[in-house]
Design an enzyme around this catalytic site. Sequence first.
Site, PDB file in Angstrom:
ATOM      1  N   GLY A   1      15.566  -5.806  25.886  1.00 54.01           N
ATOM      2  CA  GLY A   1      16.285  -6.984  25.423  1.00 54.01           C
ATOM      3  C   GLY A   1      15.604  -7.773  24.325  1.00 54.01           C
ATOM      4  O   GLY A   1      15.800  -8.984  24.207  1.00 54.01           O
ATOM      5  N   SER A   2      14.826  -7.090  23.459  1.00 56.60           N
ATOM      6  CA  SER A   2      14.184  -7.867  22.402  1.00 56.60           C
ATOM      7  C   SER A   2      15.220  -8.366  21.395  1.00 56.60           C
ATOM      8  O   SER A   2      15.096  -9.483  20.867  1.00 56.60           O
ATOM      9  CB  SER A   2      13.075  -7.065  21.709  1.00 56.60           C
ATOM     10  OG  SER A   2      13.597  -6.057  20.894  1.00 56.60           O
ATOM     11  N   ASN A   3      16.235  -7.577  21.123  1.00 55.17           N
ATOM     12  CA  ASN A   3      17.305  -8.064  20.234  1.00 55.17           C
ATOM     13  C   ASN A   3      18.024  -9.253  20.860  1.00 55.17           C
ATOM     14  O   ASN A   3      18.302 -10.241  20.185  1.00 55.17           O
ATOM     15  CB  ASN A   3      18.311  -6.946  19.945  1.00 55.17           C
ATOM     16  CG  ASN A   3      17.867  -6.063  18.802  1.00 55.17           C
ATOM     17  OD1 ASN A   3      17.920  -6.460  17.644  1.00 55.17           O
ATOM     18  ND2 ASN A   3      17.397  -4.869  19.121  1.00 55.17           N
TER      19      ASN A   3
ATOM     20  N   ASN B   1      28.086  -3.426  17.966  1.00 56.28           N
ATOM     21  CA  ASN B   1      26.932  -2.688  18.472  1.00 56.28           C
ATOM     22  C   ASN B   1      25.899  -2.590  17.355  1.00 56.28           C
ATOM     23  O   ASN B   1      26.249  -2.597  16.172  1.00 56.28           O
ATOM     24  CB  ASN B   1      27.346  -1.271  18.893  1.00 56.28           C
ATOM     25  CG  ASN B   1      26.167  -0.477  19.439  1.00 56.28           C
ATOM     26  OD1 ASN B   1      25.347  -0.996  20.200  1.00 56.28           O
ATOM     27  ND2 ASN B   1      26.065   0.790  19.048  1.00 56.28           N
TER      28      ASN B   1
ATOM     29  N   LEU C   1      29.016   3.873  27.623  1.00 53.58           N
ATOM     30  CA  LEU C   1      30.216   3.884  26.789  1.00 53.58           C
ATOM     31  C   LEU C   1      31.099   2.700  27.209  1.00 53.58           C
ATOM     32  O   LEU C   1      31.261   2.436  28.404  1.00 53.58           O
ATOM     33  CB  LEU C   1      30.951   5.206  27.014  1.00 53.58           C
ATOM     34  CG  LEU C   1      32.053   5.556  26.035  1.00 53.58           C
ATOM     35  CD1 LEU C   1      31.481   5.747  24.632  1.00 53.58           C
ATOM     36  CD2 LEU C   1      32.766   6.825  26.487  1.00 53.58           C
TER      37      LEU C   1
ATOM     38  N   LEU D   1      23.640   0.964  26.884  1.00 47.63           N
ATOM     39  CA  LEU D   1      23.731   2.419  26.740  1.00 47.63           C
ATOM     40  C   LEU D   1      24.973   3.058  27.348  1.00 47.63           C
ATOM     41  O   LEU D   1      25.181   4.256  27.192  1.00 47.63           O
ATOM     42  CB  LEU D   1      22.461   3.062  27.319  1.00 47.63           C
ATOM     43  CG  LEU D   1      21.164   2.562  26.647  1.00 47.63           C
ATOM     44  CD1 LEU D   1      19.951   3.286  27.202  1.00 47.63           C
ATOM     45  CD2 LEU D   1      21.219   2.693  25.136  1.00 47.63           C
TER      46      LEU D   1
ATOM     47  N   HIS E   1      22.926   0.019  16.103  1.00 46.68           N
ATOM     48  CA  HIS E   1      22.400   1.366  16.318  1.00 46.68           C
ATOM     49  C   HIS E   1      21.146   1.540  15.457  1.00 46.68           C
ATOM     50  O   HIS E   1      21.152   1.157  14.284  1.00 46.68           O
ATOM     51  CB  HIS E   1      23.458   2.408  15.930  1.00 46.68           C
ATOM     52  CG  HIS E   1      23.036   3.801  16.266  1.00 46.68           C
ATOM     53  ND1 HIS E   1      23.113   4.297  17.547  1.00 46.68           N
ATOM     54  CD2 HIS E   1      22.494   4.779  15.504  1.00 46.68           C
ATOM     55  CE1 HIS E   1      22.628   5.533  17.558  1.00 46.68           C
ATOM     56  NE2 HIS E   1      22.254   5.851  16.323  1.00 46.68           N
TER      57      HIS E   1
HETATM   58  C1  GAR Z   1      17.403  -1.063  19.864  1.00 41.53           C
HETATM   59  O1  GAR Z   1      16.615  -0.360  18.952  1.00 41.53           O
HETATM   60  C2  GAR Z   1      18.863  -0.703  19.673  1.00 41.53           C
HETATM   61  O2  GAR Z   1      19.215  -0.445  18.348  1.00 41.53           O
HETATM   62  C3  GAR Z   1      18.955   0.550  20.497  1.00 41.53           C
HETATM   63  O3  GAR Z   1      18.207   0.283  21.651  1.00 41.53           O
HETATM   64  C4  GAR Z   1      17.130  -0.583  21.291  1.00 41.53           C
HETATM   65  C5  GAR Z   1      17.116  -1.739  22.275  1.00 41.53           C
HETATM   66  O4  GAR Z   1      15.977  -2.533  22.085  1.00 41.53           O
HETATM   67  N1  GAR Z   1      20.332   0.866  20.789  1.00 41.53           N
HETATM   68  C6  GAR Z   1      20.788   2.119  20.841  1.00 41.53           C
HETATM   69  O5  GAR Z   1      20.076   3.092  20.701  1.00 41.53           O
HETATM   70  C7  GAR Z   1      22.286   2.237  21.116  1.00 41.53           C
HETATM   71  N2  GAR Z   1      22.745   3.570  20.815  1.00 41.53           N
HETATM   72  P1  GAR Z   1      15.886  -3.960  22.762  1.00 41.53           P
HETATM   73  O6  GAR Z   1      16.321  -3.802  24.210  1.00 41.53           O
HETATM   74  O7  GAR Z   1      14.438  -4.327  22.650  1.00 41.53           O
HETATM   75  O8  GAR Z   1      16.798  -4.896  22.005  1.00 41.53           O
END
Ligand code: GAR
Length: 189
Positions: free
Chosen positions: A11-13, A103, A88, A86, A105
């Site tokens: 969940g850093s984003n 989303n 669908l 993750l 990616h």
């Molecule tokens: C991020 O890099 C995001 O782009 C990716 O998972 C990571 C989550 O990081 N998403 C995918 O690969 C979706 N297909 P986070 O939990 O630290 O935000």
Amino acid sequence: MKLALFVSGGGSNARVIIDRFQAHPEEGVEVVLLVSNKATAPALTMAAERNIPTLVIKRAEFRDTTNLLGHLENFGVDFIALAGFLWLVPAYLVNAFPDRILNIHPALLPNYGGKGMYGANVHRAVKANGELESGITIHYVNERYDEGNTVYQAATRLDPDDTPEQIAERVLRLEHGNYWRVIRGLVGG
Ligand code: GAR
């Protein structure tokens, strides 16, 4: 905009987005809910520490019922951003939020997308192909993995010696710098 963030892991984003909009309420985006498909996701604690309500969803309920829509309505959610989520997204949810689910990616779609292409898998594949560039794609969500219309892309140069972990770091930096900006740009849209 009342935003729900959907996550599966770190969940850093989500953290960057929450912190940005809590610090700038005048920008018109309020994160009202964080939804996780994993009861142990660190993002749940992160959100709770920031006074964001959280909800854990189970796979069968998410896929086979529309119960989630009631929860989203209770929180007044009018926009959803997937941030490392993750599963669908089922048709009922896409249809309830037309062009209102984003989303992010961690690659330059249409390359390195589709089922199984997430997180470290993406960066390993980019490395294996010797790419000298990767990046991020922010796109609307439809019923297929990574196929909705692109809203924004940004690229970053890679060093041939970069490990998949270093590629991930470069890409994550781009994500953190841009996802909230793109969300903010959609306020009122
Ligand atoms: C991020 O890099 C995001 O782009 C990716 O998972 C990571 C989550 O990081 N998403 C995918 O690969 C979706 N297909 P986070 O939990 O630290 O935000």
